[in-house]
Design an enzyme around this catalytic site. Structure first.
Site, PDB file in Angstrom:
ATOM      1  N   ARG A 146       0.796  -1.177   0.075  1.00  0.00           N
ATOM      2  CA  ARG A 146       0.106   0.126  -0.029  1.00  0.00           C
ATOM      3  C   ARG A 146       0.960   1.203   0.010  1.00  0.00           C
ATOM      4  O   ARG A 146       2.048   1.176   0.443  1.00  0.00           O
ATOM      5  CB  ARG A 146      -0.999   0.086   1.352  1.00  0.00           C
ATOM      6  N   LYS A 169      -2.756  -2.976   7.663  1.00  0.00           N
ATOM      7  CA  LYS A 169      -4.138  -2.471   8.521  1.00  0.00           C
ATOM      8  C   LYS A 169      -4.338  -3.332   9.631  1.00  0.00           C
ATOM      9  O   LYS A 169      -4.151  -4.534   9.631  1.00  0.00           O
ATOM     10  CB  LYS A 169      -5.268  -2.500   7.436  1.00  0.00           C
ATOM     11  N   HIS A 229      -2.710   2.919  -5.827  1.00  0.00           N
ATOM     12  CA  HIS A 229      -3.367   1.738  -5.437  1.00  0.00           C
ATOM     13  C   HIS A 229      -3.413   0.850  -6.649  1.00  0.00           C
ATOM     14  O   HIS A 229      -3.625  -0.316  -6.448  1.00  0.00           O
ATOM     15  CB  HIS A 229      -4.867   2.159  -4.653  1.00  0.00           C
ATOM     16  N   ARG A 288      -0.731  -1.813  -6.854  1.00  0.00           N
ATOM     17  CA  ARG A 288      -1.115  -2.764  -5.796  1.00  0.00           C
ATOM     18  C   ARG A 288      -1.948  -4.138  -6.553  1.00  0.00           C
ATOM     19  O   ARG A 288      -1.715  -5.305  -6.433  1.00  0.00           O
ATOM     20  CB  ARG A 288      -1.570  -2.526  -4.567  1.00  0.00           C
ATOM     21  N   HIS A 348      -4.207  -9.676   3.398  1.00  0.00           N
ATOM     22  CA  HIS A 348      -5.671  -9.656   3.405  1.00  0.00           C
ATOM     23  C   HIS A 348      -6.165 -10.971   4.529  1.00  0.00           C
ATOM     24  O   HIS A 348      -5.591 -11.678   4.457  1.00  0.00           O
ATOM     25  CB  HIS A 348      -6.380 -10.162   2.233  1.00  0.00           C
ATOM     26  N   TYR A 373      -9.961  -8.463  -5.185  1.00  0.00           N
ATOM     27  CA  TYR A 373      -8.936  -7.738  -5.609  1.00  0.00           C
ATOM     28  C   TYR A 373      -8.138  -8.034  -7.030  1.00  0.00           C
ATOM     29  O   TYR A 373      -7.641  -7.133  -7.545  1.00  0.00           O
ATOM     30  CB  TYR A 373      -7.741  -7.895  -4.629  1.00  0.00           C
TER      31      TYR A 373
END
Length: 306
Positions: A161, A184, A252, A255, A278, A287
């Site tokens: 990211r 995250k 993004h 990615r 993830h 994705y």
């Protein structure tokens, strides 16, 4: 928040603290939760004509939930945003019901509004390479050009990211062959670093006029401060115009491209899930932009029948 009763305000604060400390929610997530649940509680105060204490919250009905959702939609809240708000309210209610010992069926049974999920739009392999090769033409200062190229190489070559790439510090240099990235929610993952990415970052380090040591940011702005993500967004915007690429060619998207191109090459979906960080395999599936026929081909090649 002034419309919320003190008891509800305290409960919300305790829940938010738990989400941060125990669930590892990011600061932006906490802020969103606070706004979403706070707006819900404020609406219930206005809807019922009095501040709603904890006992009143236990009596929230299906009609109350419908009224809240109708109010939000009439105020211009889209289906996607309302679904996010409802998810936050449900999470809060699960916690509150367990703590206070009541049945939250009316809230938890509320259906989320349907919306069209926006599928990510990765770049084609040649477009991703062209982006990296052209981005360094956007700035006349050699070290800045090398910096921009190095950042994009990390996004595409390692699936980082933008926040993760810009979160690297001088202590990470020179880049090792394997990086430990905290993503995250504080989720840690191990990411292999390709030689091309290590070389690109090394070239930037050689040219950068600012000291890159210790806990200081690895990637710097022209004045020496931490590089702002907006700077990379802007330089990519100029580059995509030069290359004739669509507005979806963003940091993004690099990615997204990393994940999609790995899968197209026959990569294992679960391994890609780990590389991206993830929590759910379904997130990784969404994705990637590989069609079903190609997925079946990959499956058949990697899982041959006996």
């Amino acid at each position: 928040m002034t419309l919320i009763s003190p008891a509800c305000r305290d409960a919300l604060q305790h829940w938010l603290e738990g989400q941060k400390a125990l669930a590892g929610a990011a600061d932006n997530t906490i802020t969103a939760y606070q706004g979403d649940v706070g707006d819900f509680l404020s609406f219930m105060t206005l809807h019922h004509g009095a501040p709603q204490g904890l006992r009143a919250l236990e009596r929230i009905s299906v009609a109350d939930m419908r009224a809240w959702m109708a109010h939000a939609r009439s105020g211009g809240v889209g289906a996607r945003s309302l679904a996010r708000k409802l998810s936050a309210v449900k999470n809060f209610y699960r916690w509150l019901a367990e703590r206070e010992g009541f049945e939250p069926t009316a809230v938890l049974s509320t259906r989320s509004p349907r919306f069209q999920k926006k599928l990510p739009r990765p770049l084609a392999p040649d477009a991703a390479r062209a982006m990296i090769e052209t981005v360094d033409l956007q700035h006349a200062t050699a070290w800045v050009a090398a910096r921009d190229s190095a950042v994009l190489t990390l996004l595409y070559g390692c699936g980082l990211r933008i926040s993760e790439a810009l979160g690297l510090t001088g202590a990470d240099a020179p880049l090792p062959r394997v990086l430990r990235i905290v993503g995250k929610g504080g989720k840690e993952r191990v990411v292999p670093v390709l030689d091309v990415a290590r070389d690109s970052v090394a070239a930037y380090i050689r040219l950068c006029p600012h000291p890159l040591t210790g806990s200081e940011p690895l990637f710097r702005g022209v004045r020496g401060g931490a590089l702002n993500p907006r700077t990379i967004q802007d330089v990519m915007a100029r580059t995509r115009l030069q290359l004739g690429l669509p507005a979806t060619a963003t940091p993004h998207a690099m990615r997204h491209s990393f994940a999609t191109h790995l899968l197209e090459a026959g990569g294992d979906l679960r391994a890609i899930q780990e590389l991206l960080g993830h929590a759910s395999l379904s997130t990784t599936q969404a994705y990637t932009a590989v069609d079903t026929a190609h997925l079946m081909d990959v499956y058949n090649r990697t899982h041959p029948k006996a």
